[in-house]
Design a protein around this motif. Structure first.
Motif, short mmCIF file in Angstrom:
data_model
loop_
_atom_site.label_atom_id
_atom_site.label_comp_id
_atom_site.label_asym_id
_atom_site.label_seq_id
_atom_site.Cartn_x
_atom_site.Cartn_y
_atom_site.Cartn_z
N ILE A 115 0.81 -1.21 0.00
CA ILE A 115 0.00 0.00 0.00
C ILE A 115 0.85 1.27 0.00
O ILE A 115 0.30 2.37 0.12
N ASN A 116 2.15 1.15 -0.13
CA ASN A 116 3.01 2.33 -0.10
C ASN A 116 3.02 3.00 -1.48
O ASN A 116 3.47 2.40 -2.47
N ASN A 117 2.55 4.24 -1.55
CA ASN A 117 2.41 4.92 -2.84
C ASN A 117 3.75 5.18 -3.50
O ASN A 117 3.86 5.10 -4.74
N ASP A 118 4.76 5.53 -2.73
CA ASP A 118 6.07 5.84 -3.31
C ASP A 118 6.66 4.61 -3.98
O ASP A 118 7.23 4.69 -5.08
N SER A 126 -7.39 -5.94 -1.13
CA SER A 126 -8.55 -5.13 -0.75
C SER A 126 -8.27 -4.20 0.42
O SER A 126 -9.18 -3.51 0.89
N TYR A 127 -7.03 -4.18 0.92
CA TYR A 127 -6.70 -3.26 1.99
C TYR A 127 -6.89 -1.82 1.53
O TYR A 127 -6.64 -1.49 0.36
N ILE A 128 -7.30 -0.95 2.44
CA ILE A 128 -7.45 0.47 2.11
C ILE A 128 -6.10 1.01 1.64
O ILE A 128 -5.09 0.84 2.30
N GLY A 129 -6.09 1.64 0.49
CA GLY A 129 -4.86 2.20 -0.05
C GLY A 129 -4.01 1.22 -0.83
O GLY A 129 -2.89 1.56 -1.22
N SER A 130 -4.52 0.02 -1.09
CA SER A 130 -3.74 -0.97 -1.83
C SER A 130 -3.31 -0.43 -3.19
O SER A 130 -4.07 0.26 -3.87
N GLU A 131 -2.10 -0.76 -3.58
CA GLU A 131 -1.58 -0.37 -4.89
C GLU A 131 -2.08 -1.28 -6.02
O GLU A 131 -1.73 -1.07 -7.18
N TYR A 132 -2.88 -2.26 -5.68
CA TYR A 132 -3.32 -3.27 -6.65
C TYR A 132 -3.95 -2.65 -7.89
O TYR A 132 -3.52 -2.91 -9.02
N ASN A 133 -4.97 -1.81 -7.70
CA ASN A 133 -5.65 -1.22 -8.85
C ASN A 133 -4.73 -0.29 -9.63
O ASN A 133 -4.79 -0.22 -10.87
N VAL A 157 15.47 -8.29 -2.59
CA VAL A 157 15.11 -7.61 -1.35
C VAL A 157 14.19 -8.54 -0.58
O VAL A 157 13.17 -8.99 -1.10
N THR A 158 14.56 -8.88 0.66
CA THR A 158 13.72 -9.79 1.44
C THR A 158 13.80 -9.41 2.92
O THR A 158 14.68 -8.67 3.34
N GLY A 159 12.87 -9.92 3.70
CA GLY A 159 12.83 -9.64 5.13
C GLY A 159 11.42 -9.64 5.64
O GLY A 159 10.53 -10.29 5.10
N SER A 160 11.18 -8.86 6.71
CA SER A 160 9.87 -8.83 7.37
C SER A 160 9.03 -7.64 6.94
O SER A 160 7.85 -7.56 7.29
N HIS A 161 9.61 -6.72 6.18
CA HIS A 161 9.02 -5.42 5.89
C HIS A 161 8.03 -5.50 4.73
O HIS A 161 8.43 -5.64 3.57
N ASN A 162 6.71 -5.44 5.02
CA ASN A 162 5.72 -5.28 3.96
C ASN A 162 5.86 -3.89 3.37
O ASN A 162 6.40 -2.97 3.99
N TRP A 163 5.35 -3.70 2.16
CA TRP A 163 5.45 -2.40 1.50
C TRP A 163 4.27 -1.53 1.93
O TRP A 163 3.34 -1.25 1.16
N THR A 164 4.33 -1.11 3.21
CA THR A 164 3.26 -0.34 3.82
C THR A 164 3.82 0.88 4.53
O THR A 164 5.02 0.94 4.85
N ASN A 165 2.96 1.83 4.82
CA ASN A 165 3.36 3.01 5.57
C ASN A 165 3.66 2.66 7.02
O ASN A 165 4.56 3.26 7.64
N SER A 166 2.94 1.71 7.59
CA SER A 166 3.19 1.29 8.97
C SER A 166 4.57 0.68 9.12
O SER A 166 5.27 0.94 10.11
#
Length: 436
Positions: free
Chosen positions: A239-242, A265-272, A310-319
């Motif tokens: 969901i990270n826009n950048d 379907s998460y709010i802000g998902s980059e999917y669409n 690139v791997t690890g625990s970090h989802n591509w999210t603002n949180s």
């Protein structure tokens, strides 16, 4: 565009090893070893056993920072290690179920990040053994995560990298000793960027970053921006826009981009945003078990173009960028990139029936499989060109559509993707084809 790094590859096996240091990658679901001609990725449904074996080999210390633990076997191994004199320290989060931790020896100190439902999460999944061996990746220690969900785990034997993770651990722990400083422990934004970010493991450059202090998103974007040929993304939540903008920019400069995403379907998902920009995306939402990976692969099949993972625990999210405790590795290695490509390819074609693209109209073609001729039934006259792509996303053939049939008899037997492009190149449909 790209920095070219000279990589000294000493072996093509799953273990890249020299002078007692190695890198081992594991996946908990089957992979496709036919994808790469230089290495074979390793998969196992028994990674719990691998973790227990590492615990059993430890002689001096075990530092655990794992979001969730539902494994009574891992807890028992930690208890046994403590009894035989190994110093065991444990960091987790009250946000997680941690169903097995009730069985942890009460003398083993545990530091919890107090968590709400959606914030303040210690989301790491790493363990350091004897200040020498690092285990990290996307996999928690719950039985579902280790067996049913889709995850990767990487083990690196390197004192410098292990010490970097200990520095991060001690900053949270607020002590280098056995017991935490409960009154001064630091999680999330309270930490500082106090770790080293560049390492060399047997000629393999590795970058290491911790969230939320190290501007991890910038490093992920830099890796994406380095792509010249291919970019493959396997992501639980995106969901990270950048980062989304960087992925679209890669596609627009000619990079072949493929994605598999779980939480579309998460709010802000980059999917669409991705599919509206013509990027092939497989959705894993509403399919049993979690597609829990958080990795991307750059230019795996182009050795002169700095292949990396690139791997690890970090989802591509603002949180993950601004709040959660996370870690990533950026590994510049053709061997490792090819191992992840074997995993990605298996998933990408497993989920082939649930691709989405920006084209809404259906294209019918037959027969499939074909011995040579494919007949097209186009819903309108706006589709004017085609491309044939290899399983790895490389261009095999392209041209204009000037009749309702395509002659593919010159192709070698195998599986391909047929992409039909709209006249304005703003929409396309991609379908799998088999040439006999």
């Amino acid at each position: 565009m790209k920095k070219i790094l000279l990589l000294i590859v000493l072996t093509s096996s799953i273990v890249v090893n020299a002078k007692g240091q190695d890198i081992r990658v594991y996946f908990n679901q089957p992979v496709d070893n036919s994808v790469s001609g230089i290495t074979d990725a390793k998969s196992s449904s028994h990674l719990e056993d691998t973790i227990c074996a590492l615990i059993n080999l430890a002689n001096k210390s075990i530092d655990v920072a794992v979001w969730d633990n539902g494994s009574t076997n891992i807890v028992a191994a930690l208890n046994n290690a403590y009894v035989r004199g190994v110093r065991v320290r444990y960091i987790s989060s009250t946000n997680s179920l941690n169903s097995a931790l009730s069985g942890l020896n009460s003398s083993i100190p545990v530091l919890m990040r107090t968590s709400g439902l959606t914030s303040n999460v210690m989301h790491n999944k790493f363990v350091i053994f004897d200040s020498l061996t690092l285990l990290t990746g996307s996999m928690n220690f719950g039985l579902g995560s280790m067996v049913n969900d889709y995850n990767n785990m990487i083990i690196i034997k390197n004192t410098d990298l292990a010490q970097n993770y200990i520095t991060e651990f001690n900053e949270i722990w607020r002590s280098s000793g056995a017991l935490p400083d409960l009154d001064h422990s630091k999680f999330g934004p309270a930490k500082t960027d106090n770790t080293i970010h560049g390492f060399n493991v047997n000629g393999i450059p590795i970058q290491n970053y911790f969230s939320p202090t190290d501007h991890t998103t910038e490093q992920i974007i830099a890796a994406i921006n380095s792509a010249d040929y291919t970019l493959d993304i396997a992501m639980f939540t995106f969901i990270n826009n950048d980062i989304g903008d960087a992925v679209v920019a890669a596609k627009n400069r000619g990079v072949t981009v493929r994605c598999v995403i779980e939480n579309i379907s998460y709010i802000g998902s980059e999917y669409n945003n991705l599919i509206n920009n013509g990027i092939i995306v497989r959705s894993h939402e509403n399919i049993p078990y979690d597609f829990h990976h958080k990795y991307c692969i750059v230019d795996a099949l182009n050795s002169g173009s700095d292949p990396l993972v690139v791997t690890g625990s970090h989802n591509w999210t603002n949180s993950a960028e601004n709040d959660y405790d996370e870690n990533i590795l950026i590994i510049h290695s053709e061997i490792i990139a090819n191992q992840y490509l074997e995993e990605f390819s298996k998933r990408f074609y497993e989920f082939t029936g649930i691709e989405n693209s920006s084209a809404n109209n259906e294209i019918l073609f037959y027969p499939n499989p074909t011995t040579g001729i494919i007949y097209l039934n186009l819903p309108d006259e706006s589709h004017s060109s085609f491309s044939i792509l290899s399983l790895q996303g490389g261009l095999v053939r392209s041209g204009e559509i000037d009749s309702p049939k395509l002659d593919l008899s010159s192709l070698s037997a195998g599986m391909y993707f047929l992409r039909i492009m709209s006249e304005d190149h703003q929409k396309y449909i991609t379908r799998k084809i088999i040439k006999k």
